[in-house]
Scaffold this motif. Sequence first.
Motif, PDB file in Angstrom:
ATOM      1  N   GLN A 101      28.661  65.127 -24.826  1.00 48.59           N
ATOM      2  CA  GLN A 101      27.686  64.038 -24.947  1.00 48.59           C
ATOM      3  C   GLN A 101      27.091  63.998 -26.353  1.00 48.59           C
ATOM      4  OE1 GLN A 101      27.137  61.662 -22.849  1.00 48.59           O
ATOM      5  NE2 GLN A 101      25.256  60.722 -23.599  1.00 48.59           N
ATOM      6  N   ARG A 102      26.758  65.174 -26.892  1.00 47.85           N
ATOM      7  CA  ARG A 102      26.191  65.235 -28.243  1.00 47.85           C
ATOM      8  C   ARG A 102      27.190  64.719 -29.278  1.00 47.85           C
ATOM      9  NH1 ARG A 102      26.736  68.678 -32.275  1.00 47.85           N
ATOM     10  NH2 ARG A 102      27.707  70.322 -31.031  1.00 47.85           N
ATOM     11  N   ARG A 103      28.426  65.143 -29.139  1.00 48.68           N
ATOM     12  CA  ARG A 103      29.457  64.715 -30.098  1.00 48.68           C
ATOM     13  C   ARG A 103      29.764  63.225 -29.967  1.00 48.68           C
ATOM     14  NH1 ARG A 103      33.595  69.900 -29.955  1.00 48.68           N
ATOM     15  NH2 ARG A 103      32.287  71.251 -31.242  1.00 48.68           N
ATOM     16  N   ASN A 104      29.753  62.712 -28.748  1.00 48.84           N
ATOM     17  CA  ASN A 104      29.987  61.271 -28.547  1.00 48.84           C
ATOM     18  C   ASN A 104      28.896  60.436 -29.227  1.00 48.84           C
ATOM     19  OD1 ASN A 104      32.327  61.663 -27.079  1.00 48.84           O
ATOM     20  ND2 ASN A 104      31.325  61.450 -25.093  1.00 48.84           N
ATOM     21  N   ARG A 105      27.720  61.012 -29.346  1.00 55.06           N
ATOM     22  CA  ARG A 105      26.608  60.310 -30.004  1.00 55.06           C
ATOM     23  C   ARG A 105      26.559  60.612 -31.503  1.00 55.06           C
ATOM     24  NH1 ARG A 105      21.950  59.115 -26.391  1.00 55.06           N
ATOM     25  NH2 ARG A 105      20.641  59.744 -28.140  1.00 55.06           N
ATOM     26  N   GLU A 123      25.699  63.334 -33.078  1.00 56.48           N
ATOM     27  CA  GLU A 123      24.438  63.977 -33.428  1.00 56.48           C
ATOM     28  C   GLU A 123      24.657  65.462 -33.691  1.00 56.48           C
ATOM     29  OE1 GLU A 123      21.124  61.225 -31.336  1.00 56.48           O
ATOM     30  OE2 GLU A 123      21.977  62.788 -30.072  1.00 56.48           O
ATOM     31  N   THR A 124      23.845  66.009 -34.560  1.00 54.21           N
ATOM     32  CA  THR A 124      23.956  67.421 -34.896  1.00 54.21           C
ATOM     33  C   THR A 124      23.180  68.272 -33.895  1.00 54.21           C
ATOM     34  OG1 THR A 124      21.978  67.414 -36.285  1.00 54.21           O
ATOM     35  CG2 THR A 124      24.098  66.866 -37.358  1.00 54.21           C
ATOM     36  N   LEU A 125      23.493  69.552 -33.908  1.00 53.80           N
ATOM     37  CA  LEU A 125      22.753  70.497 -33.072  1.00 53.80           C
ATOM     38  C   LEU A 125      21.261  70.445 -33.406  1.00 53.80           C
ATOM     39  CD1 LEU A 125      25.134  73.594 -33.262  1.00 53.80           C
ATOM     40  CD2 LEU A 125      24.489  72.395 -31.177  1.00 53.80           C
ATOM     41  N   GLN A 126      20.951  70.366 -34.695  1.00 52.31           N
ATOM     42  CA  GLN A 126      19.557  70.383 -35.140  1.00 52.31           C
ATOM     43  C   GLN A 126      18.771  69.186 -34.599  1.00 52.31           C
ATOM     44  OE1 GLN A 126      22.237  70.817 -37.131  1.00 52.31           O
ATOM     45  NE2 GLN A 126      22.002  72.968 -37.725  1.00 52.31           N
ATOM     46  N   VAL A 127      19.371  68.004 -34.658  1.00 52.42           N
ATOM     47  CA  VAL A 127      18.681  66.787 -34.217  1.00 52.42           C
ATOM     48  C   VAL A 127      18.406  66.834 -32.716  1.00 52.42           C
ATOM     49  CG1 VAL A 127      18.968  64.287 -33.906  1.00 52.42           C
ATOM     50  CG2 VAL A 127      19.564  65.359 -36.087  1.00 52.42           C
ATOM     51  N   VAL A 128      19.426  67.179 -31.941  1.00 53.58           N
ATOM     52  CA  VAL A 128      19.267  67.222 -30.477  1.00 53.58           C
ATOM     53  C   VAL A 128      18.305  68.343 -30.091  1.00 53.58           C
ATOM     54  CG1 VAL A 128      20.452  67.585 -28.286  1.00 53.58           C
ATOM     55  CG2 VAL A 128      21.519  66.190 -30.060  1.00 53.58           C
TER      56      VAL A 128
END
Length: 104
Positions: free
Chosen positions: A11-15, A17-22
């Motif tokens: 889900q994070r990669r589909n968006r 987004e970085t680990l830090q942001v999430v």
Amino acid sequence: MMDVGSILREQRRNRNETLQVVAARAHTDAGNLSRIERNKQQLTVVQLVRLCDALGLPLDEFARRLDAVRIKPRRVRDPGGQYDAARRRLALGLPVLTGGRRQA
């Protein structure tokens, strides 16, 4: 096979987004999120809710994805299959054949 961490990472990669942001949105740190995504750390229900919220992933959708990837049990051949066949016939109210004779 997908699991909790894989679903969150996907889900994070589909968006994009970085680990830090999430992690910041979920009130945790990037190292913690990385361990969760790699299934190296268990997470609480509160953490799961925060992460799903940070990823825009409704909990029911998360649960659906998790349920969809569960491993289905293999069917194992039963060496006592004759016994099982007799039990099935009894359960269905059918006559059971034993030694060439019918029993009701």
